[in-house]
Design an enzyme around this catalytic site. Structure first.
Site, PDB file in Angstrom:
ATOM      1  N   HIS A  37     -59.063  -4.894  73.763  1.00  0.00           N
ATOM      2  CA  HIS A  37     -58.179  -4.062  73.127  1.00  0.00           C
ATOM      3  C   HIS A  37     -57.818  -2.765  74.021  1.00  0.00           C
ATOM      4  O   HIS A  37     -56.782  -2.331  73.665  1.00  0.00           O
ATOM      5  CB  HIS A  37     -58.871  -3.599  71.739  1.00  0.00           C
ATOM      6  CG  HIS A  37     -59.170  -4.704  70.687  1.00  0.00           C
ATOM      7  ND1 HIS A  37     -60.574  -4.816  70.195  1.00  0.00           N
ATOM      8  CD2 HIS A  37     -58.372  -5.338  69.777  1.00  0.00           C
ATOM      9  CE1 HIS A  37     -60.565  -5.848  69.423  1.00  0.00           C
ATOM     10  NE2 HIS A  37     -59.275  -6.139  68.892  1.00  0.00           N
ATOM     11  N   SER A 186     -63.546  -9.861  68.685  1.00  0.00           N
ATOM     12  CA  SER A 186     -64.631  -8.906  68.017  1.00  0.00           C
ATOM     13  C   SER A 186     -65.385 -10.096  67.216  1.00  0.00           C
ATOM     14  O   SER A 186     -66.705  -9.593  67.061  1.00  0.00           O
ATOM     15  CB  SER A 186     -63.622  -8.448  66.656  1.00  0.00           C
ATOM     16  OG  SER A 186     -62.755  -7.714  67.514  1.00  0.00           O
TER      17      SER A 186
HETATM   18  P1  AMP Z   1     -57.533  -8.183  66.690  1.00  0.00           P
HETATM   19  O1  AMP Z   1     -58.155  -6.922  66.617  1.00  0.00           O
HETATM   20  O2  AMP Z   1     -58.470  -9.320  66.950  1.00  0.00           O
HETATM   21  O3  AMP Z   1     -56.381  -8.572  65.719  1.00  0.00           O
HETATM   22  O4  AMP Z   1     -56.591  -8.059  68.106  1.00  0.00           O
HETATM   23  C1  AMP Z   1     -55.792  -7.080  68.190  1.00  0.00           C
HETATM   24  C2  AMP Z   1     -54.884  -7.177  69.535  1.00  0.00           C
HETATM   25  O5  AMP Z   1     -55.784  -7.320  70.591  1.00  0.00           O
HETATM   26  C3  AMP Z   1     -54.060  -8.637  69.646  1.00  0.00           C
HETATM   27  O6  AMP Z   1     -52.728  -8.444  70.121  1.00  0.00           O
HETATM   28  C4  AMP Z   1     -55.014  -9.533  70.408  1.00  0.00           C
HETATM   29  O7  AMP Z   1     -54.161 -10.661  71.046  1.00  0.00           O
HETATM   30  C5  AMP Z   1     -55.568  -8.403  71.429  1.00  0.00           C
HETATM   31  N1  AMP Z   1     -56.598  -8.966  71.935  1.00  0.00           N
HETATM   32  C6  AMP Z   1     -57.897  -9.401  71.356  1.00  0.00           C
HETATM   33  N2  AMP Z   1     -58.688  -9.896  72.484  1.00  0.00           N
HETATM   34  C7  AMP Z   1     -58.116  -9.873  73.607  1.00  0.00           C
HETATM   35  C8  AMP Z   1     -58.699  -9.999  74.923  1.00  0.00           C
HETATM   36  N3  AMP Z   1     -59.843 -10.565  75.056  1.00  0.00           N
HETATM   37  N4  AMP Z   1     -57.901  -9.688  75.814  1.00  0.00           N
HETATM   38  C9  AMP Z   1     -56.531  -9.137  75.846  1.00  0.00           C
HETATM   39  N5  AMP Z   1     -56.140  -8.887  74.269  1.00  0.00           N
HETATM   40  C10 AMP Z   1     -56.973  -9.034  73.422  1.00  0.00           C
END
Ligand code: AMP
Length: 253
Positions: A37, A186
């Site tokens: 994130h 997460s």
């Molecule tokens: P989430 O909180 O899982 O909905 O993710 C929020 C944003 O963070 C989304 O655009 C995900 O693709 C991005 N994201 C989550 N994990 C990663 C990671 N390891 N590397 C890059 N972006 C990430």
């Protein structure tokens, strides 16, 4: 950092940013923030005058109730991370703020969203596209940042914005990994110690120049339960279960 909980307040603030001719970058998240994130909002901080991050665990995109119930939440730590990073605004709505219609109005995509993760996660992308459309309408950013880790999601959002003529640049950010190669997520917090030790083999095996059949065999040998391994758009996509935890990843072929 300003913390805002309602759509009306955020729209008011956004109006002020427009009047002051400030470029707004937006990073939607579901919280339990990690370095993946962080890479998104750090990029936004460099490219924009103002960075807005949202934290909203979007119930409508969870096809599995227990996955939603167990989703990690750590708002205090998240606020600390955001403040230390220099994020300007945290948008922290609840269900009633985002869904005054009680989810009676939805965005759907009828082709690509039914493949890969959409094949087994019924309603998942409907929930994702609907919440992202709502968030983009509230925040009205110049740029919005999404991770390559969720590559199918990124493509669907980018194409949705084009299809609905939204005036926003959708920016793709590379996957951030642990030192052992595991894509940060997460949900990694939910792995047992033993599962966490096995988990990096997912990326290691996915990255090998194996056939799909051989990839699946190797993963099964390590105890992964396979949802899918598929090659598409010059990428290899995979989703597996380790115990109760679902992991996804993708690599360039
Ligand atoms: P989430 O909180 O899982 O909905 O993710 C929020 C944003 O963070 C989304 O655009 C995900 O693709 C991005 N994201 C989550 N994990 C990663 C990671 N390891 N590397 C890059 N972006 C990430």
């Amino acid at each position: 950092m300003i913390i805002i909980k309602t759509a009306d307040e955020l729209k008011l603030l956004r109006k002020k940013f427009i009047e002051a001719k400030k470029d707004v970058g937006f990073v939607p998240t579901m919280g339990a923030l990690h370095s993946g994130h962080k890479s998104l909002f750090q990029k936004s901080l460099v490219e924009n005058d103002v960075t807005i991050v949202s934290i909203f665990v979007n119930s409508t995109q969870f096809n599995d109730r227990s996955d939603y119930a167990n989703y990690p939440i750590n708002i205090e730590k998240d606020v600390e991370i955001l403040e230390q990073s220099g994020v300007d605004v945290l948008f922290l709505p609840n269900y009633e703020v985002i869904y005054p219609d009680n989810y009676n109005y939805r965005i759907n995509e009828y082709l690509f969203s039914k493949t890969l993760c959409g094949r087994t996660r019924e309603g998942h992308f409907e929930g994702v596209l609907t919440v992202v459309m709502k968030l983009l309408n509230i925040v009205n950013p110049k740029r919005a940042y999404f991770g390559e880790k969720d590559y199918q999601q990124y493509l669907l959002i980018k194409n949705m914005c084009q299809s609905f003529f939204l005036d926003v640049d959708i920016i793709k950010c590379p996957t951030v990994r642990e030192v052992d190669g595991l894509a940060m997520s997460s949900r990694n917090l939910l792995l047992t110690k033993q599962e966490r030790e096995t988990a990096p083999h997912f990326y290691k095996i996915l990255s090998q120049p194996y056939t799909i059949k051989k990839t699946e065999e190797e993963l099964v040998n390590f105890g992964f339960i396979i949802d899918y391994i598929e090659d598409l758009h010059n990428r290899r996509f995979g989703a597996v279960y380790l115990g109760k935890v679902r992991l996804i990843d993708n690599v360039k072929l």
